[in-house]
Design an enzyme around this catalytic site. Structure first.
Site, mmCIF file in Angstrom:
data_model
loop_
_atom_site.group_PDB
_atom_site.id
_atom_site.type_symbol
_atom_site.label_atom_id
_atom_site.label_comp_id
_atom_site.label_asym_id
_atom_site.label_seq_id
_atom_site.Cartn_x
_atom_site.Cartn_y
_atom_site.Cartn_z
ATOM 1 N N GLU A 101 0.874 5.602 0.608
ATOM 2 C CA GLU A 101 0.196 6.855 0.928
ATOM 3 C C GLU A 101 0.818 7.921 0.034
ATOM 4 O O GLU A 101 2.033 7.915 -0.198
ATOM 5 C CB GLU A 101 0.369 7.224 2.403
ATOM 6 C CG GLU A 101 -0.265 6.236 3.375
ATOM 7 C CD GLU A 101 -1.769 6.048 3.167
ATOM 8 O OE1 GLU A 101 -2.423 7.000 2.709
ATOM 9 O OE2 GLU A 101 -2.266 4.947 3.446
ATOM 10 N N HIS A 137 -5.201 4.183 6.666
ATOM 11 C CA HIS A 137 -4.417 5.213 5.977
ATOM 12 C C HIS A 137 -2.995 5.310 6.527
ATOM 13 O O HIS A 137 -2.401 6.392 6.558
ATOM 14 C CB HIS A 137 -5.137 6.559 6.021
ATOM 15 C CG HIS A 137 -6.525 6.482 5.455
ATOM 16 N ND1 HIS A 137 -6.762 6.188 4.121
ATOM 17 C CD2 HIS A 137 -7.739 6.608 6.041
ATOM 18 C CE1 HIS A 137 -8.074 6.159 3.920
ATOM 19 N NE2 HIS A 137 -8.686 6.399 5.067
ATOM 20 N N ASP A 192 -2.399 -0.780 6.486
ATOM 21 C CA ASP A 192 -3.336 -1.102 5.405
ATOM 22 C C ASP A 192 -2.874 -2.333 4.641
ATOM 23 O O ASP A 192 -3.688 -3.178 4.243
ATOM 24 C CB ASP A 192 -3.469 0.082 4.446
ATOM 25 C CG ASP A 192 -4.398 1.159 4.984
ATOM 26 O OD1 ASP A 192 -5.072 0.919 6.006
ATOM 27 O OD2 ASP A 192 -4.455 2.253 4.384
ATOM 28 N N ASP A 210 0.854 -1.173 0.000
ATOM 29 C CA ASP A 210 0.000 0.000 0.000
ATOM 30 C C ASP A 210 0.898 1.233 0.000
ATOM 31 O O ASP A 210 2.022 1.197 0.523
ATOM 32 C CB ASP A 210 -0.904 0.014 1.247
ATOM 33 C CG ASP A 210 -1.866 1.187 1.232
ATOM 34 O OD1 ASP A 210 -2.812 1.160 0.426
ATOM 35 O OD2 ASP A 210 -1.668 2.132 2.023
#
Length: 242
Positions: free
Chosen positions: A65, A204, A209, A63
């Site tokens: 961000e 998040h 995540d 994942d």
């Protein structure tokens, strides 16, 4: 995505050529990083992988961000998170790193992720974090939830830093879950975690995540097995059916 312009004797010509020229422009460590990352993007779609059962497949769930949702308007990767999955077991091996963006972090992203401008001041540059991430995932099949976003940002970052494209297979837990249960109209990770009764730890945050998505992936493997979807090739065929 449009290829950056190349001038005679320019940066991209030197990058393509490699060797001492690129080393002199970037410094030896950076040139070595570029070569290493580029080597990790090649040859990851071996046909024999299609015959591997999902319960034996080596996976890296990841994942990202980012500073926003529009890489073509200059948004960048803020953090990388990944965890390895061996068959149906989520490994303890994980990777997490912030990456220092060239742009400032919008307040809405600070509120969403908890990542502040001060936190990334001493973070590694994108190329360094990307090199470590690619080294961690190695030649594994990649899995993400709503993978289009993460895949696009990863591919842009690879092109920006090394003039390479992502060569890994990428599977999407959202697409698989919706295929298994088309009556469920939701797509968000929170909703699918609740559907499979997977505890939500921290949202998040790239690594958290990734860990929760890894748990979702293992649950999906079990459901796929009940549908006669055994190998990676079976999964591609299953997803392609209308």
């Amino acid at each position: 995505m449009k290829e950056p312009m190349k001038g005679n004797g320019g940066f991209w010509d030197a990058l393509k050529g490699g060797g001492p020229r690129i080393a002199s422009m970037l410094g030896a460590p950076s040139a070595q990083q570029i070569a290493f990352v580029r080597s990790l993007t090649k040859g990851q779609r071996r046909p024999e992988t299609l015959h591997v059962p999902l319960t034996e497949l080596k996976i890296a769930v990841f994942d990202l961000e980012t500073t926003g949702f529009h890489y073509h308007y200059g948004d960048e990767i803020l953090s990388f998170g990944a965890v390895k999955v061996e068959g149906e077991a989520v490994s303890n091996e994980s990777y997490y790193s912030l990456a220092k963006p060239a742009c400032s972090i919008p307040e809405r992203i600070v509120e969403l992720t908890g990542i502040t401008q001060e936190m990334v001041e001493d973070a590694p540059p994108l190329l360094e974090a990307l090199r470590e991430f690619m080294s961690f995932v190695d030649d594994r099949v990649l899995v993400a939830h709503g993978s289009a976003h993460d895949k696009a940002f990863l591919d842009v970052a690879l092109w920006k830093t090394t003039k390479a494209h992502l060569g890994h297979r990428v599977l999407d837990t959202m697409m698989i879950a919706r295929k298994l249960d088309p009556d469920k109209k939701f797509s968000g990770l929170d909703e699918w975690l609740a559907e499979f009764e997977i505890p939500i730890t921290r949202r998040h945050h790239a690594l958290e995540d990734a860990k929760m998505t890894a748990c979702l992936w293992t649950r999906l493997i079990s459901s796929l097995k009940d549908r006669g979807v055994i190998t990676l090739g079976d999964l591609y065929n299953y997803l392609s059916k209308t």
